[in-house]
Design a protein around this motif. Structure first.
Motif, PDB file in Angstrom:
ATOM      1  N   LYS A  78      16.645   7.941  32.784  1.00  0.00           N
ATOM      2  CA  LYS A  78      17.615   8.935  32.303  1.00  0.00           C
ATOM      3  C   LYS A  78      18.049   8.608  30.884  1.00  0.00           C
ATOM      4  CE  LYS A  78      19.845  10.022  36.565  1.00  0.00           C
ATOM      5  NZ  LYS A  78      20.907   9.473  37.391  1.00  0.00           N
ATOM      6  N   LEU A  79      18.383   7.344  30.673  1.00  0.00           N
ATOM      7  CA  LEU A  79      18.858   6.922  29.357  1.00  0.00           C
ATOM      8  C   LEU A  79      17.785   7.119  28.292  1.00  0.00           C
ATOM      9  CD1 LEU A  79      20.820   3.711  30.372  1.00  0.00           C
ATOM     10  CD2 LEU A  79      21.804   5.742  29.354  1.00  0.00           C
ATOM     11  N   VAL A  80      16.548   6.787  28.628  1.00  0.00           N
ATOM     12  CA  VAL A  80      15.436   6.942  27.684  1.00  0.00           C
ATOM     13  C   VAL A  80      15.273   8.409  27.299  1.00  0.00           C
ATOM     14  CG1 VAL A  80      12.921   6.856  27.520  1.00  0.00           C
ATOM     15  CG2 VAL A  80      14.174   4.838  28.241  1.00  0.00           C
ATOM     16  N   ASN A  81      15.382   9.291  28.280  1.00  0.00           N
ATOM     17  CA  ASN A  81      15.284  10.730  27.990  1.00  0.00           C
ATOM     18  C   ASN A  81      16.400  11.177  27.056  1.00  0.00           C
ATOM     19  OD1 ASN A  81      12.998  11.126  29.503  1.00  0.00           O
ATOM     20  ND2 ASN A  81      14.115  11.662  31.357  1.00  0.00           N
ATOM     21  N   ASN A  82      17.613  10.694  27.338  1.00  0.00           N
ATOM     22  CA  ASN A  82      18.750  11.039  26.493  1.00  0.00           C
ATOM     23  C   ASN A  82      18.566  10.550  25.064  1.00  0.00           C
ATOM     24  OD1 ASN A  82      20.005  12.217  28.658  1.00  0.00           O
ATOM     25  ND2 ASN A  82      21.294  10.454  29.131  1.00  0.00           N
ATOM     26  N   MET A  83      18.051   9.330  24.952  1.00  0.00           N
ATOM     27  CA  MET A  83      17.829   8.754  23.620  1.00  0.00           C
ATOM     28  C   MET A  83      16.784   9.549  22.861  1.00  0.00           C
ATOM     29  SD  MET A  83      17.624   4.692  24.230  1.00  0.00           S
ATOM     30  CE  MET A  83      18.257   4.086  25.768  1.00  0.00           C
ATOM     31  N   ALA A  84      15.696   9.910  23.578  1.00  0.00           N
ATOM     32  CA  ALA A  84      14.610  10.666  22.943  1.00  0.00           C
ATOM     33  C   ALA A  84      15.133  11.988  22.420  1.00  0.00           C
ATOM     34  CB  ALA A  84      13.478  10.883  23.935  1.00  0.00           C
ATOM     35  N   GLU A  85      15.933  12.645  23.254  1.00  0.00           N
ATOM     36  CA  GLU A  85      16.497  13.934  22.872  1.00  0.00           C
ATOM     37  C   GLU A  85      17.382  13.800  21.641  1.00  0.00           C
ATOM     38  OE1 GLU A  85      17.864  16.211  26.424  1.00  0.00           O
ATOM     39  OE2 GLU A  85      19.241  17.099  24.942  1.00  0.00           O
ATOM     40  N   ALA A  86      18.225  12.799  21.652  1.00  0.00           N
ATOM     41  CA  ALA A  86      19.141  12.579  20.534  1.00  0.00           C
ATOM     42  C   ALA A  86      18.394  12.278  19.239  1.00  0.00           C
ATOM     43  CB  ALA A  86      20.100  11.453  20.872  1.00  0.00           C
ATOM     44  N   LEU A  87      17.280  11.523  19.366  1.00  0.00           N
ATOM     45  CA  LEU A  87      16.524  11.142  18.166  1.00  0.00           C
ATOM     46  C   LEU A  87      15.685  12.288  17.622  1.00  0.00           C
ATOM     47  CD1 LEU A  87      15.537   7.509  19.175  1.00  0.00           C
ATOM     48  CD2 LEU A  87      16.905   8.131  17.202  1.00  0.00           C
ATOM     49  N   GLU A  88      15.470  13.323  18.462  1.00  0.00           N
ATOM     50  CA  GLU A  88      14.676  14.464  18.012  1.00  0.00           C
ATOM     51  C   GLU A  88      15.477  15.410  17.139  1.00  0.00           C
ATOM     52  OE1 GLU A  88      12.937  16.505  21.367  1.00  0.00           O
ATOM     53  OE2 GLU A  88      11.855  14.659  21.902  1.00  0.00           O
ATOM     54  N   GLN A  89      16.819  15.281  17.222  1.00  0.00           N
ATOM     55  CA  GLN A  89      17.665  16.219  16.488  1.00  0.00           C
ATOM     56  C   GLN A  89      17.455  16.116  14.983  1.00  0.00           C
ATOM     57  OE1 GLN A  89      19.459  18.352  18.385  1.00  0.00           O
ATOM     58  NE2 GLN A  89      18.464  17.215  20.034  1.00  0.00           N
ATOM     59  N   GLN A  90      17.742  17.231  14.308  1.00  0.00           N
ATOM     60  CA  GLN A  90      17.689  17.245  12.842  1.00  0.00           C
ATOM     61  C   GLN A  90      18.648  16.203  12.293  1.00  0.00           C
ATOM     62  OE1 GLN A  90      16.018  18.358  10.509  1.00  0.00           O
ATOM     63  NE2 GLN A  90      15.681  20.564  10.483  1.00  0.00           N
ATOM     64  N   ASP A  91      19.872  16.328  12.800  1.00  0.00           N
ATOM     65  CA  ASP A  91      20.922  15.406  12.390  1.00  0.00           C
ATOM     66  C   ASP A  91      21.187  14.442  13.545  1.00  0.00           C
ATOM     67  OD1 ASP A  91      23.701  16.546  10.329  1.00  0.00           O
ATOM     68  OD2 ASP A  91      22.485  14.721  10.291  1.00  0.00           O
ATOM     69  N   VAL A  92      20.598  13.277  13.447  1.00  0.00           N
ATOM     70  CA  VAL A  92      20.701  12.348  14.572  1.00  0.00           C
ATOM     71  C   VAL A  92      22.112  11.779  14.700  1.00  0.00           C
ATOM     72  CG1 VAL A  92      19.829  10.217  15.598  1.00  0.00           C
ATOM     73  CG2 VAL A  92      18.275  11.713  14.334  1.00  0.00           C
ATOM     74  N   CYS A 104      20.297   1.312  15.221  1.00  0.00           N
ATOM     75  CA  CYS A 104      21.288   2.394  15.358  1.00  0.00           C
ATOM     76  C   CYS A 104      22.387   2.219  14.328  1.00  0.00           C
ATOM     77  CB  CYS A 104      21.921   2.393  16.752  1.00  0.00           C
ATOM     78  SG  CYS A 104      20.832   2.987  18.033  1.00  0.00           S
ATOM     79  N   GLU A 105      22.862   0.974  14.239  1.00  0.00           N
ATOM     80  CA  GLU A 105      23.935   0.692  13.271  1.00  0.00           C
ATOM     81  C   GLU A 105      23.492   0.976  11.848  1.00  0.00           C
ATOM     82  OE1 GLU A 105      25.227  -3.305  14.341  1.00  0.00           O
ATOM     83  OE2 GLU A 105      25.583  -2.475  16.337  1.00  0.00           O
ATOM     84  N   ALA A 106      22.195   0.680  11.568  1.00  0.00           N
ATOM     85  CA  ALA A 106      21.661   0.916  10.225  1.00  0.00           C
ATOM     86  C   ALA A 106      21.262   2.370  10.036  1.00  0.00           C
ATOM     87  CB  ALA A 106      20.455   0.010   9.985  1.00  0.00           C
ATOM     88  N   GLN A 107      21.409   3.154  11.099  1.00  0.00           N
ATOM     89  CA  GLN A 107      21.031   4.574  11.093  1.00  0.00           C
ATOM     90  C   GLN A 107      19.570   4.775  10.674  1.00  0.00           C
ATOM     91  OE1 GLN A 107      23.908   7.279   9.554  1.00  0.00           O
ATOM     92  NE2 GLN A 107      25.440   6.394  10.917  1.00  0.00           N
ATOM     93  N   ASN A 108      18.743   3.894  11.185  1.00  0.00           N
ATOM     94  CA  ASN A 108      17.310   3.910  10.856  1.00  0.00           C
ATOM     95  C   ASN A 108      16.544   4.622  11.970  1.00  0.00           C
ATOM     96  OD1 ASN A 108      14.575   3.228  10.615  1.00  0.00           O
ATOM     97  ND2 ASN A 108      15.043   1.257   9.645  1.00  0.00           N
ATOM     98  N   ARG A 109      16.159   5.859  11.712  1.00  0.00           N
ATOM     99  CA  ARG A 109      15.513   6.681  12.726  1.00  0.00           C
ATOM    100  C   ARG A 109      14.147   6.119  13.138  1.00  0.00           C
ATOM    101  NH1 ARG A 109      12.761  11.696  12.578  1.00  0.00           N
ATOM    102  NH2 ARG A 109      13.041  12.842  14.522  1.00  0.00           N
ATOM    103  N   GLU A 110      13.383   5.698  12.152  1.00  0.00           N
ATOM    104  CA  GLU A 110      12.049   5.156  12.431  1.00  0.00           C
ATOM    105  C   GLU A 110      12.135   3.935  13.321  1.00  0.00           C
ATOM    106  OE1 GLU A 110      10.075   8.014  11.396  1.00  0.00           O
ATOM    107  OE2 GLU A 110       8.934   6.226  11.945  1.00  0.00           O
ATOM    108  N   GLY A 111      13.054   3.030  12.929  1.00  0.00           N
ATOM    109  CA  GLY A 111      13.259   1.810  13.701  1.00  0.00           C
ATOM    110  C   GLY A 111      13.651   2.122  15.128  1.00  0.00           C
ATOM    111  N   CYS A 112      14.530   3.114  15.271  1.00  0.00           N
ATOM    112  CA  CYS A 112      14.971   3.521  16.600  1.00  0.00           C
ATOM    113  C   CYS A 112      13.818   4.043  17.444  1.00  0.00           C
ATOM    114  CB  CYS A 112      16.048   4.602  16.501  1.00  0.00           C
ATOM    115  SG  CYS A 112      17.662   3.957  16.016  1.00  0.00           S
ATOM    116  N   LEU A 113      13.007   4.886  16.817  1.00  0.00           N
ATOM    117  CA  LEU A 113      11.883   5.463  17.568  1.00  0.00           C
ATOM    118  C   LEU A 113      10.902   4.384  18.017  1.00  0.00           C
ATOM    119  CD1 LEU A 113      11.274   8.748  15.524  1.00  0.00           C
ATOM    120  CD2 LEU A 113      11.985   8.594  17.912  1.00  0.00           C
TER     121      LEU A 113
END
Lengths: 152, 242
Positions: A56-70, A105-114
């Motif tokens: 569930k958490l992984v799905n939520n994270m994926a969805e959040a990271l897909e947004q234009q404005d994460v 997350c703290e660094a707001q690094n989308r690539e790193g998060c993905l």
């Protein structure tokens, strides 16, 4: 009782491997120790619950990271939760990925998060496979009239 | 003299009767005094004048669903007092808190945790399940809830009497600090005991918890020995204070 000895030996070796490779840690040992006659399926229940939550958490994270404005705070709170439950359960590798994930997350690094998310998925699958194998061995040992060796 | 019997009321109650003798010159004689009129006639028990303090006692006892009365000697003097009180039977967790704790090798054989009513608040499924089992292993009777608000409503419910609250600090809608503040504000400064569970490694977490009126802190991930040690310490402090 040759087959029983073989199974027990396999179990001990496999368990040692899981600890050595860091798939599980002392918290997993604790979960195993908490199992008793009043809750004979405790370990399986906790593990199933963990994988359910993890997905569930992984799905939520994926969805959040897909947004234009994460919304990194959102992602971070999901990671925080996963870190907590993986820690309690003793899923050491997943917990470690979460630690790295949090810094991204703290660094707001989308690539790193993905990348971390991908790693979480990978570790998740591996751990599931490993634990299923472990539980199968346990069932086979019991079916052959033996008792499950206790890890020290 | 003390007598005890089970009343016909449902099983949850027990009646205890205290029979007291009033002897000449004892301090109980001023509780109830019989009046004698100038002619020294024998007085009827209905005319025994009750002291003010006695009627206050009687009032209190009757509010407690008990009764109290004076028994008279043949001469009309108060010779005894009987007090009957009705108590509701509760599980004996109270004894578990105040019995001397013995340290033992294995935490799960510690008698002071047995039957201890604990409420556990943690929003995470896995944590809740593992911590609950851990506390049960120590002998506690655990009610697990998943939020701060559930915790507060469980505490305010009259039937539930919890000795200890184990509280995850990092819950989403209402964090542990807020829950603790509310408990201390609306319930009591000292009861129930509150132990915080936190993943935070910051030094000042302990201080902050204490300032909020909490009694103990445990670091996540929770291990059996760590929980046992901290609970023992918290219960020991409580015993010393009361």
């Amino acid at each position: 009782m040759d087959i029983l000895n073989q199974l027990q030996r396999q179990y001990t070796d496999f368990t040692a491997l899981l600890y050595r490779e860091g798939f599980v840690d002392d918290n997993f040992t604790q979960v195993q120790k908490l199992q008793d006659e009043s809750s004979p399926d405790f370990v399986v229940e906790v593990v199933s619950l963990f994988f359910e939550d993890c997905e569930k958490l992984v799905n939520n994270m994926a969805e959040a990271l897909e947004q234009q404005d994460v919304d990194f705070k959102q992602v971070d709170s999901h990671v925080h939760q996963l870190k907590g439950s993986s820690s309690s359960m003793g899923a050491a590798r997943i917990k470690n990925v979460c630690i790295a994930f949090k810094t991204f997350c703290e660094a707001q690094n989308r690539e790193g998060c993905l990348r971390c998310l991908q790693q979480v998925n990978h570790e998740n699958t591996q751990l599931k496979t490993n634990l299923q194998a472990l539980f199968t061995l346990e069932r086979q040992i019991v079916a052959n009239g033996g008792s499950i060796p206790v890890m020290q | 003299m003390l007598g005890m019997w089970k009343s016909n009321a449902p099983d949850e109650f027990v009646c205890i009767k205290f029979d007291m003798e009033i002897s000449e010159g004892s301090s109980l004689s001023d509780v109830a005094s019989s009046t004698t009129n100038s002619s020294g006639r024998r007085q009827n028990s209905a005319e025994v004048k009750e002291g003010q303090s006695f009627s206050m006692c009687k009032r209190l006892v009757q509010m407690m669903q008990g009764n109290i009365w004076i028994s008279l000697s043949p001469l009309g003097f108060a010779q005894g007092m009987t007090l009957v009180l009705r108590f509701q039977i509760h599980p004996s967790y109270g004894r578990a808190v105040f019995s001397p704790g013995t340290s033992s090798e294995q935490p799960n054989s510690n008698p002071q945790f047995r039957g201890l009513h604990v409420i556990l608040a943690d929003d995470d499924h896995v944590n809740r399940m593992v911590t609950k089992k851990l506390l049960e292993k120590l002998g506690c009777e655990v009610t697990a809830v998943s939020s701060g608000s559930e915790c507060l409503s469980a505490l305010s419910s009259a039937e539930n009497s919890f000795i200890l609250v184990v509280l995850d600090l990092q819950m989403p809608e209402m964090d542990g600090f807020e829950v603790a503040t509310r408990i201390r504000k609306f319930r009591s400064r000292n009861w129930p005991l509150i132990v915080a569970v936190t993943a935070s490694a910051e030094d000042n977490v302990w201080e902050r918890c204490l300032r909020m009126g909490m009694n103990g802190v445990i670091r996540k991930p929770v291990l059996l020995q760590g929980m046992a040690d901290e609970l023992q310490r918290v219960l020991q402090r409580a015993r010393e204070q009361f």
